[in-house]
Design a protein around this motif. Structure first.
Motif, PDB file in Angstrom:
ATOM      1  N   PRO A 120       0.808  -1.235   0.000  1.00  0.00           N
ATOM      2  CA  PRO A 120       0.000   0.000   0.000  1.00  0.00           C
ATOM      3  C   PRO A 120       0.838   1.282   0.000  1.00  0.00           C
ATOM      4  O   PRO A 120       0.429   2.283  -0.587  1.00  0.00           O
ATOM      5  N   ALA A 121       1.997   1.251   0.639  1.00  0.00           N
ATOM      6  CA  ALA A 121       2.847   2.457   0.661  1.00  0.00           C
ATOM      7  C   ALA A 121       3.354   2.775  -0.747  1.00  0.00           C
ATOM      8  O   ALA A 121       3.389   3.939  -1.171  1.00  0.00           O
ATOM      9  N   GLN A 122       3.749   1.730  -1.486  1.00  0.00           N
ATOM     10  CA  GLN A 122       4.211   1.944  -2.869  1.00  0.00           C
ATOM     11  C   GLN A 122       3.046   2.384  -3.758  1.00  0.00           C
ATOM     12  O   GLN A 122       3.210   3.210  -4.653  1.00  0.00           O
ATOM     13  N   GLN A 123       1.861   1.836  -3.501  1.00  0.00           N
ATOM     14  CA  GLN A 123       0.685   2.255  -4.275  1.00  0.00           C
ATOM     15  C   GLN A 123       0.434   3.749  -4.097  1.00  0.00           C
ATOM     16  O   GLN A 123       0.159   4.462  -5.062  1.00  0.00           O
ATOM     17  N   ARG A 124       0.568   4.233  -2.876  1.00  0.00           N
ATOM     18  CA  ARG A 124       0.328   5.660  -2.628  1.00  0.00           C
ATOM     19  C   ARG A 124       1.361   6.519  -3.351  1.00  0.00           C
ATOM     20  O   ARG A 124       1.043   7.601  -3.846  1.00  0.00           O
ATOM     21  N   LEU A 125       2.599   6.034  -3.406  1.00  0.00           N
ATOM     22  CA  LEU A 125       3.637   6.787  -4.130  1.00  0.00           C
ATOM     23  C   LEU A 125       3.261   6.943  -5.604  1.00  0.00           C
ATOM     24  O   LEU A 125       3.437   8.011  -6.196  1.00  0.00           O
ATOM     25  N   VAL A 126       2.744   5.873  -6.192  1.00  0.00           N
ATOM     26  CA  VAL A 126       2.415   5.933  -7.628  1.00  0.00           C
ATOM     27  C   VAL A 126       1.144   6.743  -7.856  1.00  0.00           C
ATOM     28  O   VAL A 126       1.038   7.496  -8.832  1.00  0.00           O
ATOM     29  N   VAL A 127       0.179   6.632  -6.940  1.00  0.00           N
ATOM     30  CA  VAL A 127      -1.022   7.481  -7.031  1.00  0.00           C
ATOM     31  C   VAL A 127      -0.600   8.953  -7.022  1.00  0.00           C
ATOM     32  O   VAL A 127      -1.050   9.765  -7.845  1.00  0.00           O
ATOM     33  N   ASP A 128       0.298   9.299  -6.112  1.00  0.00           N
ATOM     34  CA  ASP A 128       0.741  10.699  -6.035  1.00  0.00           C
ATOM     35  C   ASP A 128       1.551  11.115  -7.259  1.00  0.00           C
ATOM     36  O   ASP A 128       1.448  12.256  -7.712  1.00  0.00           O
ATOM     37  N   LEU A 129       2.346  10.198  -7.790  1.00  0.00           N
ATOM     38  CA  LEU A 129       3.084  10.520  -9.022  1.00  0.00           C
ATOM     39  C   LEU A 129       2.113  10.891 -10.138  1.00  0.00           C
ATOM     40  O   LEU A 129       2.306  11.871 -10.864  1.00  0.00           O
ATOM     41  N   VAL A 130       1.049  10.115 -10.273  1.00  0.00           N
ATOM     42  CA  VAL A 130       0.046  10.394 -11.312  1.00  0.00           C
ATOM     43  C   VAL A 130      -0.690  11.704 -10.999  1.00  0.00           C
ATOM     44  O   VAL A 130      -0.916  12.530 -11.887  1.00  0.00           O
ATOM     45  N   ARG A 131      -1.032  11.908  -9.742  1.00  0.00           N
ATOM     46  CA  ARG A 131      -1.754  13.136  -9.380  1.00  0.00           C
ATOM     47  C   ARG A 131      -0.889  14.381  -9.570  1.00  0.00           C
ATOM     48  O   ARG A 131      -1.398  15.452  -9.899  1.00  0.00           O
ATOM     49  N   GLU A 132       0.403  14.259  -9.342  1.00  0.00           N
ATOM     50  CA  GLU A 132       1.294  15.415  -9.525  1.00  0.00           C
ATOM     51  C   GLU A 132       1.556  15.700 -10.997  1.00  0.00           C
ATOM     52  O   GLU A 132       1.611  16.852 -11.409  1.00  0.00           O
ATOM     53  N   THR A 133       1.730  14.654 -11.792  1.00  0.00           N
ATOM     54  CA  THR A 133       2.107  14.880 -13.197  1.00  0.00           C
ATOM     55  C   THR A 133       0.878  15.027 -14.099  1.00  0.00           C
ATOM     56  O   THR A 133       0.985  15.574 -15.190  1.00  0.00           O
ATOM     57  N   ARG A 134      -0.286  14.508 -13.664  1.00  0.00           N
ATOM     58  CA  ARG A 134      -1.539  14.620 -14.424  1.00  0.00           C
ATOM     59  C   ARG A 134      -1.327  14.307 -15.914  1.00  0.00           C
ATOM     60  O   ARG A 134      -1.574  15.136 -16.793  1.00  0.00           O
ATOM     61  N   PRO A 135      -0.895  13.092 -16.197  1.00  0.00           N
ATOM     62  CA  PRO A 135      -0.523  12.765 -17.582  1.00  0.00           C
ATOM     63  C   PRO A 135      -1.727  12.554 -18.504  1.00  0.00           C
ATOM     64  O   PRO A 135      -2.802  12.164 -18.069  1.00  0.00           O
ATOM     65  N   ASP A 136      -1.490  12.820 -19.794  1.00  0.00           N
ATOM     66  CA  ASP A 136      -2.441  12.470 -20.851  1.00  0.00           C
ATOM     67  C   ASP A 136      -2.123  11.091 -21.414  1.00  0.00           C
ATOM     68  O   ASP A 136      -2.941  10.487 -22.113  1.00  0.00           O
ATOM     69  N   LEU A 137      -0.906  10.632 -21.166  1.00  0.00           N
ATOM     70  CA  LEU A 137      -0.441   9.343 -21.672  1.00  0.00           C
ATOM     71  C   LEU A 137       0.619   8.822 -20.711  1.00  0.00           C
ATOM     72  O   LEU A 137       1.472   9.586 -20.246  1.00  0.00           O
ATOM     73  N   ILE A 138       0.555   7.520 -20.435  1.00  0.00           N
ATOM     74  CA  ILE A 138       1.575   6.888 -19.595  1.00  0.00           C
ATOM     75  C   ILE A 138       2.259   5.793 -20.403  1.00  0.00           C
ATOM     76  O   ILE A 138       1.597   5.014 -21.099  1.00  0.00           O
ATOM     77  N   ILE A 139       3.582   5.736 -20.287  1.00  0.00           N
ATOM     78  CA  ILE A 139       4.354   4.637 -20.884  1.00  0.00           C
ATOM     79  C   ILE A 139       5.026   3.892 -19.734  1.00  0.00           C
ATOM     80  O   ILE A 139       5.637   4.507 -18.860  1.00  0.00           O
ATOM     81  N   THR A 140       4.897   2.580 -19.743  1.00  0.00           N
ATOM     82  CA  THR A 140       5.582   1.795 -18.711  1.00  0.00           C
ATOM     83  C   THR A 140       5.930   0.412 -19.249  1.00  0.00           C
ATOM     84  O   THR A 140       5.712   0.111 -20.422  1.00  0.00           O
ATOM     85  N   HIS A 141       6.497  -0.418 -18.356  1.00  0.00           N
ATOM     86  CA  HIS A 141       6.919  -1.760 -18.762  1.00  0.00           C
ATOM     87  C   HIS A 141       5.728  -2.633 -19.145  1.00  0.00           C
ATOM     88  O   HIS A 141       4.648  -2.540 -18.551  1.00  0.00           O
ATOM     89  N   TYR A 142       5.967  -3.517 -20.081  1.00  0.00           N
ATOM     90  CA  TYR A 142       5.043  -4.607 -20.374  1.00  0.00           C
ATOM     91  C   TYR A 142       5.080  -5.586 -19.184  1.00  0.00           C
ATOM     92  O   TYR A 142       6.163  -5.870 -18.655  1.00  0.00           O
ATOM     93  N   PRO A 143       3.913  -6.087 -18.761  1.00  0.00           N
ATOM     94  CA  PRO A 143       3.908  -6.904 -17.542  1.00  0.00           C
ATOM     95  C   PRO A 143       4.493  -8.307 -17.686  1.00  0.00           C
ATOM     96  O   PRO A 143       4.349  -9.120 -16.784  1.00  0.00           O
ATOM     97  N   GLY A 144       5.173  -8.593 -18.791  1.00  0.00           N
ATOM     98  CA  GLY A 144       5.808  -9.914 -18.928  1.00  0.00           C
ATOM     99  C   GLY A 144       7.286  -9.797 -19.244  1.00  0.00           C
ATOM    100  O   GLY A 144       7.820 -10.545 -20.064  1.00  0.00           O
ATOM    101  N   ASP A 145       7.969  -8.863 -18.594  1.00  0.00           N
ATOM    102  CA  ASP A 145       9.391  -8.657 -18.886  1.00  0.00           C
ATOM    103  C   ASP A 145      10.266  -9.577 -18.030  1.00  0.00           C
ATOM    104  O   ASP A 145       9.744 -10.394 -17.261  1.00  0.00           O
ATOM    105  N   TYR A 146      11.582  -9.382 -18.134  1.00  0.00           N
ATOM    106  CA  TYR A 146      12.517 -10.413 -17.654  1.00  0.00           C
ATOM    107  C   TYR A 146      12.802 -10.388 -16.167  1.00  0.00           C
ATOM    108  O   TYR A 146      13.443 -11.298 -15.655  1.00  0.00           O
TER     109      TYR A 146
END
Ligand SMILES: [Zn+2]
Length: 234
Positions: free
Chosen positions: A85-111
Motif C-alpha cells: 500500500p505504501a508503494q501504491q500511494r507513491l504511484v497514485v501521487d506521481l500520477v496526481r502530480e504529473t496529471r498525464p495524458d499518456l503513460i508509458i511503462t513496462h510490459y507486464p511480462g518482462d525479464y
C-alpha cells in the motif's frame, strides 16, 4: 500532452523508449521520466548509498539530454511490490502530480520482477488516482489515463502493435543511455552485454519490422476506459 514514462530502474526508459521520449519533447510535449528504484543494488565496487547517488545523477543527466523532467520513487532495487500500500500511494501521487495524458511503462511480462511489479503498480494506481476518496493530500486525477506498454528487453515475449520511428533521434537515444556510465560497466560485468550495442540492435530490429532504420515498438493497454481513437504516440 503531458507524458509520464515510468521505468523500474535508472536506464530502462532510455533502453526501451528513449527515442520516443526524445521525439515527444522535440514535438512540443512535456515528458516526465520516472524510475521507481534508486538503482542501489547493482555494483561490485560501491556501497548501496554510493551507487544510488551516482545513478541518480546519471539519470538526471540522461533526462536533461532529451529535455525531459526527472523523478524517482526512491524504492530499493528488487523490492518493487505492487501489493504494498505504501508503494501504491507513491504511484497514485506521481500520477496526481504529473496529471498525464499518456503513460508509458513496462510490459507486464518482462525479464525481471521489478519491471513487472512497476507495470502492475502503474496500471492499478493510475486508476486509483482518479478516486476522490482515495486521499493522499493531492487532488484526484480527472481521467483514467491511456497506457502504452514499451518493449521488453530484446523484444522477448512482446508483440508490438504500434511503432515509433526513432531514426532521427537514435544518437540522442544512445547519448541518453551512455549517460548511465556506471550501469554500462555493471551490465558488462554482471550480464556480459554492451547495452548500447544491444539497444542499437533492438531498435534496428524493430525498424526492420516497420520499414525504417530504427524504431521502438509499443502495445496499448486495451482494458476498459483506456482505449482511444487518437494516435497518441509520435
Ligand atoms: Zn530494469
Amino acid at each position: 500532452m503531458r507524458v509520464l514514462a515510468v521505468g523500474a530502474h535508472p536506464d530502462d526508459l532510455e533502453i526501451l523508449c528513449g527515442g520516443t521520449l526524445a521525439r515527444f519533447v522535440r514535438e512540443g510535449h512535456e515528458v516526465v521520466m520516472c524510475h521507481a528504484t534508486l538503482g542501489d543494488r547493482g555494483s561490485f565496487v560501491h556501497t548501496s548509498e554510493e551507487v544510488a547517488a551516482i545513478r541518480g545523477e546519471e539519470a538526471r543527466r540522461a533526462a536533461e539530454i532529451c529535455g525531459a523532467d526527472y523523478a524517482t520513487l526512491g524504492l530499493h532495487d528488487a523490492e518493487v511490490n505492487a501489493a504494498d500500500p505504501a508503494q501504491q500511494r507513491l504511484v497514485v501521487d506521481l500520477v496526481r502530480e504529473t496529471r498525464p495524458d499518456l503513460i508509458i511503462t513496462h510490459y507486464p511480462g518482462d525479464y525481471m520482477g521489478d519491471h513487472n511489479e512497476i507495470s502492475r503498480l502503474v496500471f492499478d494506481c493510475s486508476f486509483h488516482a482518479t478516486l476522490p476518496l482515495y486521499e493522499t493530500g493531492k487532488a484526484h486525477h480527472t481521467a483514467v489515463t491511456p497506457i502504452y506498454y514499451m518493449d521488453t528487453l530484446m523484444g522477448l515475449g512482446f508483440e508490438p502493435t504500434e511503432y515509433v520511428d526513432v531514426s532521427d533521434v537514435i544518437d540522442t537515444k544512445a547519448a541518453m543511455l551512455e549517460a548511465h556510465e556506471s550501469q554500462l560497466v555493471w551490465l558488462r560485468e554482471h550480464d556480459g552485454v554492451d547495452i548500447v550495442e544491444q539497444m542499437r540492435a533492438a531498435s534496428r530490429f524493430r525498424g526492420l519490422q516497420c520499414g525504417v532504420s530504427y524504431a521502438e515498438g509499443f502495445a496499448p493497454c486495451l482494458t476498459w476506459l483506456r482505449g482511444t481513437t487518437r494516435r497518441l504516440l509520435p
